[in-house]
Enzyme design. Structure first.
Site, PDB file in Angstrom:
ATOM      1  N   HIS A 209    -107.590 170.555 -58.723  1.00 56.36           N
ATOM      2  CA  HIS A 209    -108.767 170.197 -59.510  1.00 56.36           C
ATOM      3  C   HIS A 209    -109.552 171.410 -60.007  1.00 56.36           C
ATOM      4  O   HIS A 209    -109.718 172.393 -59.278  1.00 56.36           O
ATOM      5  CB  HIS A 209    -109.698 169.323 -58.661  1.00 56.36           C
TER       6      HIS A 209
ATOM      7  N   ASP B  92    -109.526 173.702 -56.035  1.00 56.47           N
ATOM      8  CA  ASP B  92    -108.453 173.618 -55.053  1.00 56.47           C
ATOM      9  C   ASP B  92    -107.133 173.732 -55.810  1.00 56.47           C
ATOM     10  O   ASP B  92    -107.119 174.204 -56.947  1.00 56.47           O
ATOM     11  CB  ASP B  92    -108.556 172.338 -54.203  1.00 56.47           C
TER      12      ASP B  92
ATOM     13  N   SER C 280    -108.901 161.225 -59.761  1.00 59.31           N
ATOM     14  CA  SER C 280    -109.824 162.157 -59.104  1.00 59.31           C
ATOM     15  C   SER C 280    -110.577 163.051 -60.071  1.00 59.31           C
ATOM     16  O   SER C 280    -111.589 163.645 -59.700  1.00 59.31           O
ATOM     17  CB  SER C 280    -109.065 163.034 -58.102  1.00 59.31           C
TER      18      SER C 280
END
Length: 373
Positions: free
Chosen positions: A349, A346, A50
């Site tokens: 990340h 978040d 991600s």
């Protein structure tokens, strides 16, 4: 060092609730560039998780996706939740702009991409993936092995448009970036007992590195000549790790848990050694592999936030900032007013500003890769 099963329950509950949920501005226009006339780099081709996924998970049946607000809230072209797991751009976007190939690295699985857009670079990465084959299965995302297959498919599409020799020359001049490993520990090894029953931490390091070595060899066989491998971040500083693995006495302080960050440091040392051992065989193919350190730049932001203009280093901007990520960070979530004051967007990340600072921290390595022959 051991990681007992007592740590598994909180994270399992988190992902269980996440699954239930699934079922029912920083201005960087002044970013310096090598220039669009730079002919040393033809494309940026990206693999991993991600941290470098710009939207390949958008149409997967997985909880690991972010193609909705507030993700993309500060994207340069306006509020645009592309599937990037942050408020704006990723480090790979900044790299692509810097070397002059394009402004943003798109997702390979974006069905709207033209062959011209694909030629200058795409990302095959998938949020939630890792080197361990078990890791993507836990999240129903794209394994590294499948990403390598997509690269082969990508090459064939370029060959159909440009011919075999031109495509080979094009691939030889591309920069390949691999960024993965965090999920192997946070989602897999630390949180579930399966791998801990079979591997000590050092043995698991070696297990991951063997899979990485095979992947690098696959890229090299496919024509990759400039390969950058990103190390692990200080895992013990991720807000979700602090929330789920701190003991009662430490949770209120929300400091980094060095037990987990030390695992990342040890891995990074083993990774560098492994890459050095691979250099001679890769050189026989005209290829070279580079280690990219993100641990140092990120821990510097966390330990000296004022130097970078950050106020918050141990919670994310979205929600409470303690555990929210992916579908828990959604249009109904509370979101801080100024993400540039936060290292994390978040609970996992970084923010766009932090990603930009990471780029600044690795810029000398990028220059080294670009100018290599």
């Amino acid at each position: 060092m051991g990681f007992s099963d007592k740590h598994s329950l909180p994270l399992l509950l988190f992902f269980f609730h996440l699954l239930l949920f699934f079922m029912s501005t920083a201005d960087h226009n002044d970013l310096p560039k090598l220039g669009a006339s730079n002919k040393k780099v033809s494309a940026l081709l990206v693999f991993g998780d991600s941290t470098v996924d710009p939207g390949n998970n958008n149409n997967l049946s997985t909880v690991f996706k972010s193609n909705f607000l507030p993700y993309g809230r500060d994207f340069a072209t306006g509020q645009m939740p592309t599937g990037r797991f942050t408020d704006g751009r990723l480090t790979t976007d900044f790299i692509a702009s810097y070397v002059g190939v394009k402004e943003y690295v798109p997702a390979y699985l974006d069905s709207t991409l033209s062959i011209q857009e694909m030629m200058t670079g795409v990302s095959f990465a998938s949020g939630g993936s890792g080197y361990d084959p078990l890791t993507p299965r836990l999240s129903n995302v794209i394994p590294i092995s499948k990403q390598l297959q997509y690269f082969g498919e990508y090459k064939k599409r370029l060959e159909s448009a440009n011919g075999k020799q031109r495509t080979e020359d094009h691939i030889n001049k591309a920069i390949f970036i691999i960024s993965a490993g965090t999920n192997d520990f946070v989602v897999n090894y630390f949180s579930l007992p399966i791998r801990r029953r079979s591997f000590t931490v050092p043995a698991y390091h070696q297990f991951l590195l063997q899979h990485l070595q095979d992947f690098i060899q696959g890229l090299c066989d496919g024509g990759a000549r400039k390969i950058a491998v990103v190390g692990l971040p200080p895992i013990g500083c991720l807000p979700v790790v602090v929330s789920l693995f701190s003991n009662t006495a430490a949770i209120s302080k929300r400091g980094c848990i060095d037990q987990y960050s030390s695992v990342a440091r040890d891995y990074n040392l083993m990774l560098q050694n492994e890459l050095n051992l691979m250099q001679p065989s890769l050189a026989n193919h005209g290829a070279r592999v580079y280690y990219v350190d993100i641990y140092g730049p990120l821990i510097d932001m966390i330990q000296s936030p004022g130097k970078f203009g950050f106020d918050k280093v141990n919670v994310g901007c979205c929600g409470t900032g303690y555990v929210e990520a992916s579908l828990f960070c959604n249009p109904t979530s509370y979101v801080c007013s100024d993400a540039s004051k936060y290292v994390f967007w978040d609970s996992i990340h970084p923010t766009e500003k932090a990603y930009h600072n990471l780029f600044n921290g690795i810029r000398s390595t990028v220059d080294l890769i670009v100018n290599s022959t």
